[in-house]
Structures are given as C-alpha cells and as structure tokens.
Design an enzyme around this catalytic site. Structure first.
Site, PDB file in Angstrom:
ATOM      1  N   LYS A 218      -1.864  -8.812  13.531  1.00 19.24           N
ATOM      2  CA  LYS A 218      -1.403  -8.826  12.294  1.00 19.24           C
ATOM      3  C   LYS A 218       0.125  -8.518  11.850  1.00 19.24           C
ATOM      4  O   LYS A 218       0.338  -7.327  12.378  1.00 19.24           O
ATOM      5  CB  LYS A 218      -2.241  -7.918  11.333  1.00 19.24           C
ATOM      6  CG  LYS A 218      -1.882  -8.021   9.934  1.00 19.24           C
ATOM      7  CD  LYS A 218      -2.044  -6.744   8.889  1.00 19.24           C
ATOM      8  CE  LYS A 218      -1.049  -5.855   8.758  1.00 19.24           C
ATOM      9  NZ  LYS A 218       0.057  -6.404   8.250  1.00 19.24           N
TER      10      LYS A 218
ATOM     11  N   CYS B 283      13.638   1.187  16.163  1.00 20.92           N
ATOM     12  CA  CYS B 283      12.999   2.415  16.259  1.00 20.92           C
ATOM     13  C   CYS B 283      13.735   3.288  17.323  1.00 20.92           C
ATOM     14  O   CYS B 283      13.793   4.666  17.420  1.00 20.92           O
ATOM     15  CB  CYS B 283      11.449   2.192  17.084  1.00 20.92           C
ATOM     16  SG  CYS B 283      11.630   1.030  18.248  1.00 20.92           S
TER      17      CYS B 283
ATOM     18  N   GLU C 119      13.343  10.294   9.989  1.00 17.19           N
ATOM     19  CA  GLU C 119      13.817   8.724  10.219  1.00 17.19           C
ATOM     20  C   GLU C 119      13.898   7.996   9.004  1.00 17.19           C
ATOM     21  O   GLU C 119      13.376   7.839   7.989  1.00 17.19           O
ATOM     22  CB  GLU C 119      12.091   8.018  11.006  1.00 17.19           C
ATOM     23  CG  GLU C 119      12.632   6.770  11.622  1.00 17.19           C
ATOM     24  CD  GLU C 119      11.388   6.169  12.388  1.00 17.19           C
ATOM     25  OE1 GLU C 119      10.480   6.264  11.641  1.00 17.19           O
ATOM     26  OE2 GLU C 119      11.632   5.452  13.232  1.00 17.19           O
TER      27      GLU C 119
ATOM     28  N   GLU D 250       3.226   2.725  19.615  1.00 10.79           N
ATOM     29  CA  GLU D 250       4.547   2.954  19.545  1.00 10.79           C
ATOM     30  C   GLU D 250       4.892   3.052  18.067  1.00 10.79           C
ATOM     31  O   GLU D 250       4.949   2.575  17.194  1.00 10.79           O
ATOM     32  CB  GLU D 250       5.021   1.503  19.691  1.00 10.79           C
ATOM     33  CG  GLU D 250       4.866   0.941  21.191  1.00 10.79           C
ATOM     34  CD  GLU D 250       5.368   1.471  22.391  1.00 10.79           C
ATOM     35  OE1 GLU D 250       6.143   2.330  22.311  1.00 10.79           O
ATOM     36  OE2 GLU D 250       5.328   0.922  23.545  1.00 10.79           O
TER      37      GLU D 250
ATOM     38  N   VAL E  93       1.247   6.330   9.787  1.00  9.50           N
ATOM     39  CA  VAL E  93       0.098   5.306   9.899  1.00  9.50           C
ATOM     40  C   VAL E  93      -0.544   5.412  11.223  1.00  9.50           C
ATOM     41  O   VAL E  93      -1.776   5.515  11.581  1.00  9.50           O
ATOM     42  CB  VAL E  93       0.574   3.755   9.718  1.00  9.50           C
ATOM     43  CG1 VAL E  93      -0.458   2.743   9.972  1.00  9.50           C
ATOM     44  CG2 VAL E  93       0.875   3.463   8.107  1.00  9.50           C
TER      45      VAL E  93
HETATM   46  P1  NAP Z   1       4.214   0.922   9.021  1.00  7.64           P
HETATM   47  O1  NAP Z   1       4.176   1.174   7.524  1.00  7.64           O
HETATM   48  O2  NAP Z   1       3.724   1.995   9.759  1.00  7.64           O
HETATM   49  O3  NAP Z   1       3.916  -0.530   9.289  1.00  7.64           O
HETATM   50  C1  NAP Z   1       3.434  -1.159  10.473  1.00  7.64           C
HETATM   51  C2  NAP Z   1       2.361  -2.099  10.413  1.00  7.64           C
HETATM   52  O4  NAP Z   1       1.060  -1.433  10.064  1.00  7.64           O
HETATM   53  C3  NAP Z   1       2.770  -3.229   9.403  1.00  7.64           C
HETATM   54  O5  NAP Z   1       1.979  -4.298   9.923  1.00  7.64           O
HETATM   55  C4  NAP Z   1       1.922  -2.650   8.136  1.00  7.64           C
HETATM   56  O6  NAP Z   1       1.623  -3.665   7.288  1.00  7.64           O
HETATM   57  C5  NAP Z   1       0.753  -2.119   8.795  1.00  7.64           C
HETATM   58  N1  NAP Z   1      -0.070  -1.068   8.012  1.00  7.64           N
HETATM   59  C6  NAP Z   1       0.293  -0.303   7.240  1.00  7.64           C
HETATM   60  N2  NAP Z   1      -0.437   0.492   6.752  1.00  7.64           N
HETATM   61  C7  NAP Z   1      -1.714   0.525   7.457  1.00  7.64           C
HETATM   62  C8  NAP Z   1      -2.832   1.154   7.778  1.00  7.64           C
HETATM   63  N3  NAP Z   1      -3.333   2.211   6.683  1.00  7.64           N
HETATM   64  N4  NAP Z   1      -3.681   0.599   8.831  1.00  7.64           N
HETATM   65  C9  NAP Z   1      -3.224  -0.399   9.599  1.00  7.64           C
HETATM   66  N5  NAP Z   1      -1.994  -0.943   9.450  1.00  7.64           N
HETATM   67  C10 NAP Z   1      -1.281  -0.428   8.568  1.00  7.64           C
HETATM   68  O7  NAP Z   1       5.789   1.038   9.523  1.00  7.64           O
HETATM   69  P2  NAP Z   1       7.210   0.453   8.973  1.00  7.64           P
HETATM   70  O8  NAP Z   1       7.616   1.428   8.135  1.00  7.64           O
HETATM   71  O9  NAP Z   1       6.850  -1.017   8.155  1.00  7.64           O
HETATM   72  O10 NAP Z   1       7.783  -0.032  10.193  1.00  7.64           O
HETATM   73  C11 NAP Z   1       8.915   0.871  10.511  1.00  7.64           C
HETATM   74  C12 NAP Z   1       8.184   1.813  11.548  1.00  7.64           C
HETATM   75  O11 NAP Z   1       7.858   1.344  12.734  1.00  7.64           O
HETATM   76  C13 NAP Z   1       9.361   2.978  11.806  1.00  7.64           C
HETATM   77  O12 NAP Z   1       8.705   4.144  11.872  1.00  7.64           O
HETATM   78  C14 NAP Z   1       9.568   2.678  13.208  1.00  7.64           C
HETATM   79  O13 NAP Z   1      10.274   3.577  13.836  1.00  7.64           O
HETATM   80  C15 NAP Z   1       8.493   2.055  13.754  1.00  7.64           C
HETATM   81  N6  NAP Z   1       8.638   1.384  14.851  1.00  7.64           N
HETATM   82  C16 NAP Z   1       8.516   1.846  16.047  1.00  7.64           C
HETATM   83  C17 NAP Z   1       8.565   1.280  17.287  1.00  7.64           C
HETATM   84  C18 NAP Z   1       8.319   1.575  18.711  1.00  7.64           C
HETATM   85  O14 NAP Z   1       8.415   0.900  19.407  1.00  7.64           O
HETATM   86  N7  NAP Z   1       8.051   3.089  18.789  1.00  7.64           N
HETATM   87  C19 NAP Z   1       9.183  -0.135  17.107  1.00  7.64           C
HETATM   88  C20 NAP Z   1       9.685  -0.739  15.935  1.00  7.64           C
HETATM   89  C21 NAP Z   1       9.223   0.207  14.665  1.00  7.64           C
HETATM   90  P3  NAP Z   1       2.653  -4.209   6.207  1.00  7.64           P
HETATM   91  O15 NAP Z   1       4.058  -3.879   6.594  1.00  7.64           O
HETATM   92  O16 NAP Z   1       2.426  -5.533   5.836  1.00  7.64           O
HETATM   93  O17 NAP Z   1       2.293  -3.165   5.006  1.00  7.64           O
END
Ligand code: NAP
Ligand code: MG
Length: 496
Positions: A188, A299, A400, A264, A245
């Site tokens: 997804k 990230c 962050e 991650e 999350v």
């Molecule tokens: P997020 O809110 O955690 O979303 C990530 C994914 O999870 C999206 O597909 C999101 O769907 C989905 N999601 C949201 N709530 C969920 C739940 N309760 N259960 C299951 N899936 C759920 O992250 P983001 O804010 O979009 O992305 C940025 C974050 O990603 C930052 O914290 C960044 O550091 C982290 N990141 C980490 C890495 C690494 O390798 N460590 C790499 C890149 C990014 P929707 O977006 O459709 O809501």
C-alpha cells in the site's frame, strides 16, 4: 544527470482514468472514496484514486495467501528462473523510466531528475535481489549424534506500507527481497502518491512474468494500511513511515497474530563539522545539498548541523553562498534545485515549525518564507530555511520537521558534539567531517545511528544495509540484511 525527457502528454492522457487496486492478477476498483491526486507544484488535481475498503484488502490478502500456499512462486519455479524474472522486470522498469518518473514528479513535487534516480534505483534493487535468489544458504549445525541443519524459508504473505517521499525506491527495496526469497505481497503506497506504483504494477502486468497473486496493490489512506496491519492472515508487515504510526503497528501486531514487523521510522540526523574537516568548502556544499535536496522530505537528511566554534562563521558564510545559488521552482525545469513540498498539509506543518523556531529564539540566517516567485505562485514551495545559534534542546532540533529547515548548533569539544548528536529519540543516520584517523574510529563508534557517514554525508547502494536504532526503527533493509527480514529460520533434526 540524464537525458531523460518528461512524458507530460502521455501522463495527462494516462491520468484521465481513475486508478485503483491490482488484486489476484487483475485490476480491481476499490469500493471506497474517490481521492484527488494533487500536483503540489501547481495545486491542481491531476487524477483520482478509488480507495480500497476492508473487503478489497481481504481479497488482496487472500490472493497473496493462495499464491503463497498453492502457487508456483516459492515451489516449482526454480531459484534461477525467479532471478531471471526479476531481471526482466528490472529491464521493463528501465524501459518505462520516463513515464514512472513523470508521474512521480507530478504527484510528489520532487525534481524530475530526482524521480529519474528513484526509478533507476527500483530497477537496480530488482537486479540486486535477483542475484540472491540462488545464493542464500542455510547451515549444517555442529550438534552431537544427530544431523541438524537450518533452512531459510520465506515468511509468507507480506504486507508493505510505504510513505509518500520515496514511493519508487521503497517499492524497490521492499518488493525486491520479498520476491527473491519466495514471498507474496500486498503493498500500500501513501494515498498522496499512489500513481507511480499503479504504473509500476501495470508494467508488471504487461510483462506477464509473475504468477497470479504474487504481487498485489491496494490504494487508499491510512485506514487501508491499518486494516492490513491488523489482518490475521498477513504473516509479516514491512513499514516505512512515522514513529507514531510505527508504534501503532506494534500494538496492531500484538493484538492480531503477532505478525513479524520491520520498521523504518523517523529521523533527526546529526552532521558534525570538525575544524579539521579535510575540505571545508566541500563539507559545506555537501551538507547543504544533503539537507535541501528532495526538499528536505527525507528521513536521513542531516537536519542538525553541529559546527566547531573556530569555523562557525566560515560555515555560516558558506551556507549563505550555497543558498544564493539554489533555485526553488518548477520540478520539471532542469535548472531547479528544489521542488514543491508534497502537500498543503505538509507545507502547513513545516511553516508551523518555522514559527516555532522563531518563537524559541533561533536566529534565521535565510529563508523562513513561502516561495511564490513566478510559476511557483500556486504551489507549496518553501525557501531553504536555516536557523543558527540554536541549542539542541529546542523543539526545532528535537522534532522531525520533514521539510527544508536546518538547525545549526555550535560546539567546542568532540565530547560535547557527540553528546548532543546522541541526545535525540531518533538514531537513523549521522555524519561527521574530520581529517583525524583516530577520531574517525572513536566518533563512528560513539555515534548512535543506523548508518554513519564520514567525509561525505548521504551514501546509498543496494548492497549496503539501511535502518535505524532507537525510535528510528527495527531491522535493516537493503543488502544481505533484508534477506533476514523476508525469511525465517527452520532447524531440522534428523536421527538415523
Ligand atoms: P505516516 O503518516 O506514518 O505514513 C506512512 C504510511 O502509513 C502511509 O502509507 C500512510 O498512509 C500509512 N498509514 C497512516 N496511518 C496508518 C495506520 N494507522 N496504520 C497503517 N498505516 C498507516 O508517515 P508520513 O508522515 O506520511 O511520512 C513521513 C514519515 O516517514 C517521516 O516520519 C519519515 O521520517 C518517515 N520515513 C522514514 C524512512 C526510513 O527509512 N526510516 C524513510 C522515509 C520516510 P497515507 O499516507 O495514505 O495516510
Ligand atoms: Mg500528490
């Protein structure tokens, strides 16, 4: 970097049709809400996604279950053939690189050149993991009296949830090892950036290479991911996204079937410039580029820059020089260095942090403003923002931001720099610049981070493990480590 050309006419046509899920070898419209896909560089709606509901996710999981339990992927297809199929898929991805990259830039706002690199990476990951299909050995165990050996069995049905910042790369390093080890997948993407994965699945479909149900795609927002993470017939979940999350997914696993997790998560990475940096100008340039490329939505970006007191002013002057040559604008313009933030919501969150930085008393060296120059007027562009004279305890140094906002913090001694670098709930990446060989060992060992860069911030290769410590995650993706995430050890005893 390339001579690749955006395929805008093709993309406009392709985006006419609402896009949805790929389940059990066929396209399937999700029965949920229809979501707009927005180009953040213009604010315009470019397409639509028909979101999955729980029934659609059930279908996808059952298709993957059937393909794993009874299909040929992990059984009758030889390891060599599995590798060959993955290499052919890599070729198909490269052949469609411009289309994939165009969709990514339209959906995410990142530079077209950056999107081309991302798509290249997906193909490289498929090639890399194709090479492992026939090279992952078990062991013979030196036990008494019996014959004991281990096998690495595939985990089973894998759920994969990825965020909006690198849909392509993440598809590469999540699908690649899962496929290579014989698993089946339901993936997804973020509801904000689904289009590149839809096109990727079309390419898989058009190739006719994969058995039915091996790879399935479900689209939608967080609740679709949440249902997948609680699903009792999913054996493992691989997640990239926020720490908040990630913690919820741990609870979901415990409350459902104790599925395996690899996470991650977030980062707030330190980058330390010592006064004996081998090439200070390069250190400054690279620190700036690593921070502001990808519009700071990375990230591992080096968001906390620690600078030794004696070179502090020289570094600030250098950062200002870099800023003067940095162009924020149209992601398809080859002259642009930084595209648009992914969405209005993300843009507002970043601007909110800029206000927090000001109210905490951090001094603004440059930026802090929305960029509305020329064609940027309706897009979500933010000028590179550098706060200086910060302390590591400020919120802008601890939380962050995930945008083009850098905090610069002076230090006096190595011990002080390392202590501040480690003073974070995150531990994803860290970097430092020095000419002192003894220090390279000492500081690399002392830094709490999943990867440490010395004299070049930000290195990346399919063969090198990538992951976070502390609240930046569990497990390492990429390289050989990923094979552990997508297999389980089975020990077999034989008495004769
Ligand atoms: P997020 O809110 O955690 O979303 C990530 C994914 O999870 C999206 O597909 C999101 O769907 C989905 N999601 C949201 N709530 C969920 C739940 N309760 N259960 C299951 N899936 C759920 O992250 P983001 O804010 O979009 O992305 C940025 C974050 O990603 C930052 O914290 C960044 O550091 C982290 N990141 C980490 C890495 C690494 O390798 N460590 C790499 C890149 C990014 P929707 O977006 O459709 O809501
Ligand atoms: Mg979008």
């Amino acid at each position: 970097m390339t001579d690749y050309q955006p395929q805008l006419e093709w993309a406009t046509e392709w985006l006419q049709q609402p896009r949805s899920c790929f389940i059990g070898g066929a396209w399937h419209d999700g029965a949920g809400a229809v979501l707009d896909s927005v180009n953040p560089a213009t604010g315009e709606v470019i397409g639509h996604i028909k979101c999955a509901i729980e029934d659609d996710v059930d279908l996808a999981v059952e298709a993957a279950r059937e393909a794993f339990d009874n299909g040929p992927w992990r059984t009758t297809i030889s390891h060599q053939r599995r590798g060959q199929i993955m290499r052919e898929l890599a070729g198909a991805i490269r052949a469609n690189l411009e289309q994939l990259a165009t969709l990514e830039t339209l959906d995410n706002g990142k530079l077209f050149t950056e999107a081309c690199e991302d798509v290249t990476n997906v193909a490289d990951f498929f090639d890399y993991y194709a090479g492992w299909t026939d090279k992952f050995y078990g062991e013979v165990n030196p036990v008494n009296s019996y014959f004991s050996y281990t096998r690495r069995d595939p985990v089973g049905v894998v759920g994969q949830i990825i965020p909006w910042n690198y849909p392509m790369d993440m598809a590469g390093y999540k699908l690649g090892p899962a496929l290579a080890m014989g698993n089946t997948v339901v993936i997804k993407p973020s509801g904000m950036t689904s289009m590149s994965l839809v096109r990727l699945f079309e390419i898989f479909d058009e190739s006719g290479l994969l058995p039915t149900g091996v790879l399935n795609l479900v689209v939608g927002r967080g609740q679709v991911g949440s249902y997948l993470s609680r699903h009792p017939r999913v054996d493992k979940l691989a997640f990239t996204g926020s720490t908040v999350v990630g913690k919820q997914l741990v609870r979901d696993s415990a409350d459902s079937n104790l599925k395996l997790l690899s996470l991650e998560l977030g980062g707030k990475s330190a980058n330390i410039i010592f006064d004996d940096a081998p090439d200070l100008q390069y250190a400054i340039t690279r620190s700036f580029v690593a921070m502001f490329s990808g519009k700071g939505e990375k990230c591992t970006e080096p968001t906390r820059l620690f600078v030794q007191r004696g070179i502090y002013q020289t570094v600030l002057d250098g950062l200002l020089r870099e800023d003067a040559n940095w162009k924020v604008g149209d992601p398809f313009d080859p002259a642009s260095n930084q595209g648009a933030q992914v969405s209005e919501e993300q843009f507002n969150s970043i601007m909110g942090y800029i206000e927090i930085g000001k109210s905490e008393g951090a001094r603004l060296l440059c930026g802090g403003t929305r960029n509305t120059t020329g064609s940027n007027a309706k897009g979500f562009f933010i000028d590179p923002t550098i706060f200086v004279d910060c302390t590591n305890r400020m919120r802008i140094a601890q939380e962050e931001i995930f945008g083009p906002v850098l905090t610069v913090i002076p230090f006096d001694s190595e011990e002080e720099a390392v202590a501040m670098a480690n003073d974070s709930v995150y531990a994803l990446a860290a970097g430092f610049w020095t000419n002192d060989v003894a220090r390279t060992q000492r500081v690399a060992n002392a830094l709490q981070a999943g990867q440490v860069f010395i004299n070049r911030y930000g290195c990346y290769d399919p063969a090198s493990p990538f992951g976070g410590h502390k609240q930046s995650g569990w497990g390492n993706e990429c390289g050989i480590r990923s094979l552990e995430l997508y297999t389980r050890t089975k020990t077999i005893w034989y008495a004769n």
